[in-house]
Design a protein around this motif. Structure first.
Motif, PDB file in Angstrom:
ATOM      1  N   ALA A   4       0.838  -1.211   0.000  1.00  7.72           N
ATOM      2  CA  ALA A   4       0.000   0.000   0.000  1.00  7.72           C
ATOM      3  C   ALA A   4       0.870   1.257   0.000  1.00  7.72           C
ATOM      4  CB  ALA A   4      -0.928  -0.006   1.211  1.00  7.72           C
ATOM      5  N   SER A   5       1.940   1.245   0.771  1.00  7.52           N
ATOM      6  CA  SER A   5       2.849   2.395   0.786  1.00  7.52           C
ATOM      7  C   SER A   5       3.516   2.575  -0.564  1.00  7.52           C
ATOM      8  CB  SER A   5       3.917   2.212   1.860  1.00  7.52           C
ATOM      9  OG  SER A   5       3.338   2.177   3.126  1.00  7.52           O
ATOM     10  N   ALA A   6       3.975   1.480  -1.153  1.00  8.94           N
ATOM     11  CA  ALA A   6       4.622   1.560  -2.464  1.00  8.94           C
ATOM     12  C   ALA A   6       3.666   2.117  -3.510  1.00  8.94           C
ATOM     13  CB  ALA A   6       5.131   0.187  -2.884  1.00  8.94           C
ATOM     14  N   ALA A   7       2.421   1.647  -3.493  1.00 10.66           N
ATOM     15  CA  ALA A   7       1.440   2.137  -4.465  1.00 10.66           C
ATOM     16  C   ALA A   7       1.142   3.614  -4.241  1.00 10.66           C
ATOM     17  CB  ALA A   7       0.155   1.308  -4.370  1.00 10.66           C
ATOM     18  N   GLY A   8       0.955   4.001  -2.997  1.00  9.91           N
ATOM     19  CA  GLY A   8       0.638   5.402  -2.705  1.00  9.91           C
ATOM     20  C   GLY A   8       1.758   6.345  -3.093  1.00  9.91           C
ATOM     21  N   TYR A   9       2.999   5.996  -2.722  1.00 11.66           N
ATOM     22  CA  TYR A   9       4.125   6.865  -3.057  1.00 11.66           C
ATOM     23  C   TYR A   9       4.418   6.868  -4.549  1.00 11.66           C
ATOM     24  CZ  TYR A   9       5.125   7.800   1.820  1.00 11.66           C
ATOM     25  OH  TYR A   9       5.038   8.217   3.112  1.00 11.66           O
ATOM     26  N   THR A  10       4.164   5.757  -5.240  1.00 12.88           N
ATOM     27  CA  THR A  10       4.348   5.725  -6.689  1.00 12.88           C
ATOM     28  C   THR A  10       3.376   6.665  -7.379  1.00 12.88           C
ATOM     29  OG1 THR A  10       5.167   3.455  -6.608  1.00 12.88           O
ATOM     30  CG2 THR A  10       4.339   4.241  -8.727  1.00 12.88           C
ATOM     31  N   VAL A  11       2.130   6.644  -6.952  1.00 10.44           N
ATOM     32  CA  VAL A  11       1.143   7.550  -7.536  1.00 10.44           C
ATOM     33  C   VAL A  11       1.510   9.008  -7.257  1.00 10.44           C
ATOM     34  CG1 VAL A  11      -1.274   8.299  -7.400  1.00 10.44           C
ATOM     35  CG2 VAL A  11      -0.725   5.862  -7.522  1.00 10.44           C
ATOM     36  N   ALA A  15       2.453  11.757 -10.048  1.00 15.15           N
ATOM     37  CA  ALA A  15       1.716  13.023 -10.101  1.00 15.15           C
ATOM     38  C   ALA A  15       2.667  14.214 -10.068  1.00 15.15           C
ATOM     39  CB  ALA A  15       0.721  13.099  -8.949  1.00 15.15           C
ATOM     40  N   SER A  16       3.728  14.126  -9.278  1.00  9.66           N
ATOM     41  CA  SER A  16       4.673  15.246  -9.212  1.00  9.66           C
ATOM     42  C   SER A  16       5.474  15.397 -10.499  1.00  9.66           C
ATOM     43  CB  SER A  16       5.620  15.079  -8.020  1.00  9.66           C
ATOM     44  OG  SER A  16       6.505  14.006  -8.247  1.00  9.66           O
ATOM     45  N   ASN A  17       5.521  14.342 -11.330  1.00  2.00           N
ATOM     46  CA  ASN A  17       6.185  14.404 -12.635  1.00  2.00           C
ATOM     47  C   ASN A  17       5.195  14.556 -13.770  1.00  2.00           C
ATOM     48  OD1 ASN A  17       9.046  14.091 -12.078  1.00  2.00           O
ATOM     49  ND2 ASN A  17       8.520  12.054 -11.315  1.00  2.00           N
ATOM     50  N   GLY A  18       3.985  14.953 -13.454  1.00  7.06           N
ATOM     51  CA  GLY A  18       2.971  15.138 -14.489  1.00  7.06           C
ATOM     52  C   GLY A  18       2.570  13.847 -15.167  1.00  7.06           C
ATOM     53  N   PHE A  19       2.660  12.733 -14.453  1.00  3.34           N
ATOM     54  CA  PHE A  19       2.342  11.390 -14.944  1.00  3.34           C
ATOM     55  C   PHE A  19       3.172  11.014 -16.168  1.00  3.34           C
ATOM     56  CE2 PHE A  19      -1.258  12.459 -12.287  1.00  3.34           C
ATOM     57  CZ  PHE A  19      -1.373  11.311 -11.522  1.00  3.34           C
ATOM     58  N   ASP A  20       4.388  11.580 -16.257  1.00  2.00           N
ATOM     59  CA  ASP A  20       5.339  11.236 -17.306  1.00  2.00           C
ATOM     60  C   ASP A  20       6.191  10.075 -16.801  1.00  2.00           C
ATOM     61  OD1 ASP A  20       7.095  11.101 -19.410  1.00  2.00           O
ATOM     62  OD2 ASP A  20       8.136  12.991 -18.928  1.00  2.00           O
ATOM     63  N   VAL A  21       5.935   8.874 -17.334  1.00  2.00           N
ATOM     64  CA  VAL A  21       6.606   7.667 -16.857  1.00  2.00           C
ATOM     65  C   VAL A  21       8.111   7.726 -17.140  1.00  2.00           C
ATOM     66  CG1 VAL A  21       6.713   5.144 -17.064  1.00  2.00           C
ATOM     67  CG2 VAL A  21       4.508   6.306 -17.096  1.00  2.00           C
ATOM     68  N   LYS A  22       8.490   8.324 -18.253  1.00  4.46           N
ATOM     69  CA  LYS A  22       9.908   8.423 -18.600  1.00  4.46           C
ATOM     70  C   LYS A  22      10.658   9.280 -17.577  1.00  4.46           C
ATOM     71  CE  LYS A  22      12.982   9.277 -22.458  1.00  4.46           C
ATOM     72  NZ  LYS A  22      13.099   9.675 -23.853  1.00  4.46           N
ATOM     73  N   ALA A  23      10.087  10.401 -17.189  1.00  2.00           N
ATOM     74  CA  ALA A  23      10.713  11.260 -16.170  1.00  2.00           C
ATOM     75  C   ALA A  23      10.701  10.573 -14.812  1.00  2.00           C
ATOM     76  CB  ALA A  23       9.985  12.597 -16.099  1.00  2.00           C
ATOM     77  N   PHE A  24       9.645   9.825 -14.536  1.00  2.00           N
ATOM     78  CA  PHE A  24       9.538   9.093 -13.270  1.00  2.00           C
ATOM     79  C   PHE A  24      10.629   8.027 -13.156  1.00  2.00           C
ATOM     80  CE2 PHE A  24       7.843   5.185 -11.287  1.00  2.00           C
ATOM     81  CZ  PHE A  24       7.718   5.633  -9.977  1.00  2.00           C
ATOM     82  N   ALA A  25      10.918   7.324 -14.255  1.00  2.00           N
ATOM     83  CA  ALA A  25      11.874   6.219 -14.238  1.00  2.00           C
ATOM     84  C   ALA A  25      13.315   6.666 -14.480  1.00  2.00           C
ATOM     85  CB  ALA A  25      11.478   5.175 -15.272  1.00  2.00           C
ATOM     86  N   ALA A  26      13.547   7.920 -14.840  1.00  2.00           N
ATOM     87  CA  ALA A  26      14.901   8.397 -15.170  1.00  2.00           C
ATOM     88  C   ALA A  26      15.916   8.170 -14.048  1.00  2.00           C
ATOM     89  CB  ALA A  26      14.847   9.867 -15.577  1.00  2.00           C
ATOM     90  N   PRO A  27      15.595   8.398 -12.783  1.00  2.00           N
ATOM     91  CA  PRO A  27      16.605   8.172 -11.730  1.00  2.00           C
ATOM     92  C   PRO A  27      17.055   6.717 -11.600  1.00  2.00           C
ATOM     93  CG  PRO A  27      14.831   9.550 -10.898  1.00  2.00           C
ATOM     94  CD  PRO A  27      14.403   9.047 -12.235  1.00  2.00           C
ATOM     95  N   LEU A  28      16.273   5.775 -12.096  1.00  2.00           N
ATOM     96  CA  LEU A  28      16.638   4.365 -11.986  1.00  2.00           C
ATOM     97  C   LEU A  28      17.871   4.017 -12.809  1.00  2.00           C
ATOM     98  CD1 LEU A  28      13.089   2.747 -12.073  1.00  2.00           C
ATOM     99  CD2 LEU A  28      14.551   3.146 -10.091  1.00  2.00           C
TER     100      LEU A  28
END
Length: 109
Positions: A4-11, A15-28
């Motif tokens: 539940a924590s993982a899902a909440g923080y992922t959402v 949201a803080s990246n404008g739902f841009d998955v590429k920007a979200f995954a860039a730090p990985l």
């Protein structure tokens, strides 16, 4: 709870990246980010939960829960050591009270 924590923080992160998955995954792609995340998720979260389950199986829940106060004690002294927070009388009195409480709960009768 972890899921539940993982899902909440992922959402929230998406949201803080404008739902841009590429920007979200860039730090990985950065090992300076990925290694601490893996260490925290594998060793600290999963490992700690496994150790909690093991400790509850070998001692009473009352004794186990009293040791939870040690995390407060560690946090207080970590703040003094790593964050240069002042070591006040209140911190020392609190530490003594925590240790006395743990001793009283865990002592053999």
């Amino acid at each position: 709870m972890l899921a539940a924590s993982a899902a909440g923080y992922t959402v929230m992160a998406l949201a803080s990246n404008g739902f841009d998955v590429k920007a979200f995954a860039a730090p990985l792609a950065d090992p300076h980010f990925l290694v601490p995340v893996l260490v925290l998720s594998v060793f600290c979260s999963i490992g700690a939960n496994l150790l909690v389950n093991y400790s509850v199986s070998s001692m009473t829940v009352i004794k186990y829960s009293s040791f939870g106060s040690l995390s407060t004690l560690c946090s207080m002294f970590a703040g003094v050591i790593f964050l240069n927070e002042p070591l006040t009388a209140a911190i020392l009195i609190g530490a003594v009270l925590i240790l006395v409480g743990i001793h009283e709960v865990t002592k053999q009768k």
